[in-house]
Design a protein around this motif. Structure first.
Motif: not given
Length: 324
Positions: A37-51
């Motif tokens: 499994e892959i667990i990505l934890v976004d640390d408040g990105s302000t670019d388009d990483s989440v998208e």
């Protein structure tokens, strides 16, 4: 329905990583191994990483995205650990990537050596122009290495160093270990030492399975006041390990003072003086060839035994020559 435990949980902290995150995830997905499994934890990105990550989530149900306000990589990794279901934990930084059938190789070794709690492996330093294999001394490689040798290999520049991403951790070893969220630089070395002290069997191989992306704007190559926790981390490590490692800790502190001061020697006298004072608070160490140092590190430390200013300027000249 009973949850099937994956073999690997892969934890990836993400912060403004849109330029690199696709390469990182793709390097996992192209592997000929599927029990993970892959667990990505976004640390408040302000670019388009989440998208970008969200597109993968729609296609691959084994990819999870956790989101938090900007709290730092330690908090992100800790949340990943708490969420992980796998038997073994692997970490990747979002701007790095895997090479050479990473999971298949690690799976083969770990299923053959089921008692191994932590497995170290090698990596390359990658840039747009080239890849350079990290050198590991043969004395640090072995099917069963002691805790003392594992710690020495983390402290040595020609060992496995304090990174968390070139190691596999059995989840049971990590249960009581977390990244110290008060440490913003060298947090992974402190975590590694804590896990090693929990482990019973440790194994190390020289196989290159990870590409560490050398970036001029990375946290390693830039300085801000948060990096002062480097010294806090080393102090906490000193409290955990035997006194026989005190000289190796001192070496790392002296090198850091020279490195950090080189950013300020001609631009900020006050900051320069802070590192100069801290440098002279550490005792001089001789016989530097005992510590697995490269020629550059031995040279600047030897110069530092004579003059801190000379060592700082010497390091600047070395860097300038390398860039030219």
């Amino acid at each position: 329905m009973e949850l099937v435990q994956p073999f690997f949980s892969i934890i990836i902290p993400v912060y403004n990583s849109s330029m690199y995150i696709e390469r990182c995830i793709d390097s996992i997905l192209i592997q000929e191994f599927s029990d993970f499994e892959i667990i990505l934890v976004d640390d408040g990105s302000t670019d388009d990483s989440v998208e970008i990550v969200s597109k993968y989530i729609k296609e691959y149900p084994f990819i999870k995205l956790l989101r938090q306000s900007n709290q730092g990589v330690s908090t992100a990794r800790n949340w990943g650990i708490e969420t992980a279901n796998g038997k073994y934990l692997l970490f990747i930084d979002a701007d790095d990537y895997w090479i050479n059938a990473t999971m298949s190789k690690l799976h083969e070794i770990l299923t053959t050596n089921r008692n191994v709690d932590i497995l170290f492996f090698n990596y390359s330093e990658a840039s747009d122009e080239s890849q350079k294999l990290h050198e590991i001394l043969p004395s640090f490689i072995g099917d069963r290495i002691s805790k003392e040798k594992a710690i020495k290999g983390i402290l040595s520049n020609k060992g496995y160093l304090g990174y968390c991403w070139n190691k596999v951790f059995k989840k049971s070893v990590v249960q009581n270990c977390r990244f110290d969220e008060s440490i913003t630089y060298l947090e992974d070395m402190l975590f590694n030492v804590s896990c090693i002290l929990n482990a019973i069997e440790i194994m190390s191989i020289d196989d290159c399975l990870y590409a560490y992306n050398l970036r001029s704007d990375s946290v390693v190559n830039t300085f801000n006041p948060k990096h002062m926790t480097f010294f806090d981390s080393l102090d906490k490590i000193s409290d955990l390990i035997p006194n026989e490692f005190s000289d190796a800790i001192t070496i790392k502190k002296r090198l850091a003072c020279i490195e950090f001061a080189s950013s300020f020697v001609f631009t900020n006298k006050n900051e320069y003086e802070i590192f100069k004072k801290k440098f002279y608070q550490q005792k001089r160490i001789f016989g530097l060839n005992r510590f697995g140092l490269g020629k550059q590190e031995q040279l600047v430390l030897s110069l530092g035994n004579v003059s801190f200013l000379i060592s700082v300027i010497g390091l600047q000249l070395i860097k300038k020559i390398k860039r030219s």
